[in-house]
Design an enzyme around this catalytic site. Structure first.
Site, PDB file in Angstrom:
ATOM      1  N   ASP A 137       0.915  -1.294  -0.050  1.00 52.43           N
ATOM      2  CA  ASP A 137       0.077  -0.192  -0.184  1.00 52.43           C
ATOM      3  C   ASP A 137       0.802   1.293  -0.068  1.00 52.43           C
ATOM      4  O   ASP A 137       0.694   2.249  -0.634  1.00 52.43           O
ATOM      5  CB  ASP A 137      -0.744  -0.027   1.305  1.00 52.43           C
TER       6      ASP A 137
ATOM      7  N   ASP B  53       1.905   4.231  -3.343  1.00 50.19           N
ATOM      8  CA  ASP B  53       1.745   5.728  -3.340  1.00 50.19           C
ATOM      9  C   ASP B  53       3.107   6.103  -3.653  1.00 50.19           C
ATOM     10  O   ASP B  53       3.038   7.083  -4.567  1.00 50.19           O
ATOM     11  CB  ASP B  53       1.414   6.111  -1.996  1.00 50.19           C
TER      12      ASP B  53
HETATM   13  C1  IPM Z   1      -5.301   1.875  -1.609  1.00 48.71           C
HETATM   14  C2  IPM Z   1      -5.930   2.673  -0.628  1.00 48.71           C
HETATM   15  C3  IPM Z   1      -6.639   1.892   0.349  1.00 48.71           C
HETATM   16  C4  IPM Z   1      -5.802   0.874   1.051  1.00 48.71           C
HETATM   17  C5  IPM Z   1      -7.589   2.595   1.415  1.00 48.71           C
HETATM   18  C6  IPM Z   1      -8.420   3.440   0.796  1.00 48.71           C
HETATM   19  C7  IPM Z   1      -7.942   1.544   2.353  1.00 48.71           C
HETATM   20  O1  IPM Z   1      -4.963   3.346   0.034  1.00 48.71           O
HETATM   21  O2  IPM Z   1      -5.960   1.316  -2.458  1.00 48.71           O
HETATM   22  O3  IPM Z   1      -4.025   2.057  -1.817  1.00 48.71           O
HETATM   23  O4  IPM Z   1      -5.030   1.277   1.800  1.00 48.71           O
HETATM   24  O5  IPM Z   1      -5.833  -0.081   0.686  1.00 48.71           O
HETATM   25 MG    MG Z   2      -3.237   3.080  -0.647  1.00 48.66          MG
END
Ligand code: IPM
Ligand code: MG
Length: 358
Positions: free
Chosen positions: A246, A250
């Site tokens: 995750d 990003d």
């Molecule tokens: C992602 C988002 C989600 C996650 C959130 C919105 C729960 O950050 O898809 O990466 O952490 O899985």
């Molecule tokens: Mg995320």
């Protein structure tokens, strides 16, 4: 020819805006590729639905979409509702309910885009992050006790199972094997987390024995962030746990130019249940309703959806159209340094799609 049945869940914030733009693009694609057709069915689930009904989706929500060929999802999250309610009530409920255990996140610096890295480094980015999507730090196991007292406690238990690790490792190895470089980086934090992460390493090691053609290396997650920034060309396919991936994804999206173009696929590789495709940017309430959201993440994920539906030609045509538009730089949204709104970017993609096939 049978139409692909797509369950469309726009959800919250800009989710509906970008997904409706994506539906327009897919419909345009179907006009240029005559053997392609879609039947879209919309579901108005999300935070407004919650305000009316006290739940994010109906009780039999999963059953309503279980027969779809794929789910095209926007975003979930509302400034006036707790995030854990909105997420667990809809997006995570679908991922876990349909056992979409493989989350796939491709990143490339698309032509014409400028990321934060020096151009010669940025151009080396061509990654796929494979995220374990059913357990680990997101298992939802844990609890709260002694509320309001000084001894109050909150626990989230990271759950790692042999089955869970093995199936995602195999998925990542298969995916990496299908890419030209056959290079897999396994991310872990087994120096500090000495139970689940050590099991992760052990099971992945067993699985990779079945893939002698793969080059595999191992990274601790903290060091991985540096490698992504300093040596992007040394990375191809990345396997990581739910939370680690995750966070890394990003970073990947930012290095690829903008969170606005990041796309993801939540896949049930057994194909017993539908898989779900979404942009990764979230509901972005600050720009909701302004018509300026970047729809490219939802188009890229539509291309992933087409691949999953067995439409590789259509997937490529759509990806080419995205690259034509980014390389021209005439119709980019503000997050990519342009001034085009959602509709203008969408129109440009549709024009490029049509050009590609005429
Ligand atoms: C992602 C988002 C989600 C996650 C959130 C919105 C729960 O950050 O898809 O990466 O952490 O899985
Ligand atoms: Mg995320």
């Amino acid at each position: 020819m049978s139409a692909h049945n797509i369950a469309v869940i726009g959800g919250d914030g800009i989710g509906t805006e970008v997904v409706e733009a994506g539906v327009r693009v897919l419909e345009a694609l179907a006009t240029v590729q005559p053997d392609l057709s879609f039947a879209f069915k919309r579901f108005d689930w999300g935070s407004d639905y919650y305000r009316r009904n006290g739940r994010m989706m109906p009780e039999d929500g999963l059953a309503q979409i279980a027969g779809a060929d794929a789910i095209y999802f926007g975003a979930v999250g509302d400034p006036n509702l707790p995030d854990d309610i909105t997420l667990w009530g809809l997006r995570l409920a679908i991922c876990q309910g349909f056992d979409q255990f493989a989350n796939v996140r491709p990143t490339r610096l698309l032509p014409g885009l400028v990321g934060p890295l020096r151009p010669e480094l940025g151009q080396q980015i061509d990654w796929v992050i494979v995220r374990e999507n059913s357990e680990g730090e997101y298992a939802g196991v844990g609890g709260r006790a002694h509320r309001g007292l000084p001894i109050e406690v909150g626990m989230d238990v990271a759950v790692f199972t042999r089955t869970g690790i093995e199936r995602i490792a195999r998925f990542a190895c298969d995916l990496a094997s299908g890419r030209p470089r056959k290079l897999l980086t396994v991310v872990t934090k087994s120096n500090a987390q000495r139970h689940g992460m050590v099991l992760w390493d052990e099971v992945v090691r067993e699985v990779i024995r079945d893939y002698p053609d793969l080059t595999v290396d191992w990274m601790l997650v903290d060091a991985m962030t540096q490698r992504m920034v300093n040596k992007p060309g040394s990375i191809d396919t990345v396997l990581a746990t739910n939370l680690h991936a995750d966070i890394l994804s990003d970073l990947a999206a930012a290095l690829g130019g903008s969170l606005g173009i990041g796309s993801t696929a939540n896949i049930d590789p057994s194909r017993h249940r539908p898989s779900m495709f979404e942009p990764i940017h979230g509901s972005a309430f600050d720009i909701m309703g302004k018509g300026i959201a970047n729809p490219l993440g939802s188009f890229w994920t539509a291309s992933l959806m087409l691949e999953h539906l067995g439409e590789p030609q259509a997937a490529r045509t759509l990806m080419n159209a995205i690259e034509v538009v980014t390389s021209r730089r005439e119709h980019l949204s503000p997050d990519l340094g342009g001034s085009a709104n959602t509709a203008e970017v969408t129109d440009a993609i549709i024009a490029a799609l049509k050009g590609d096939n005429s």
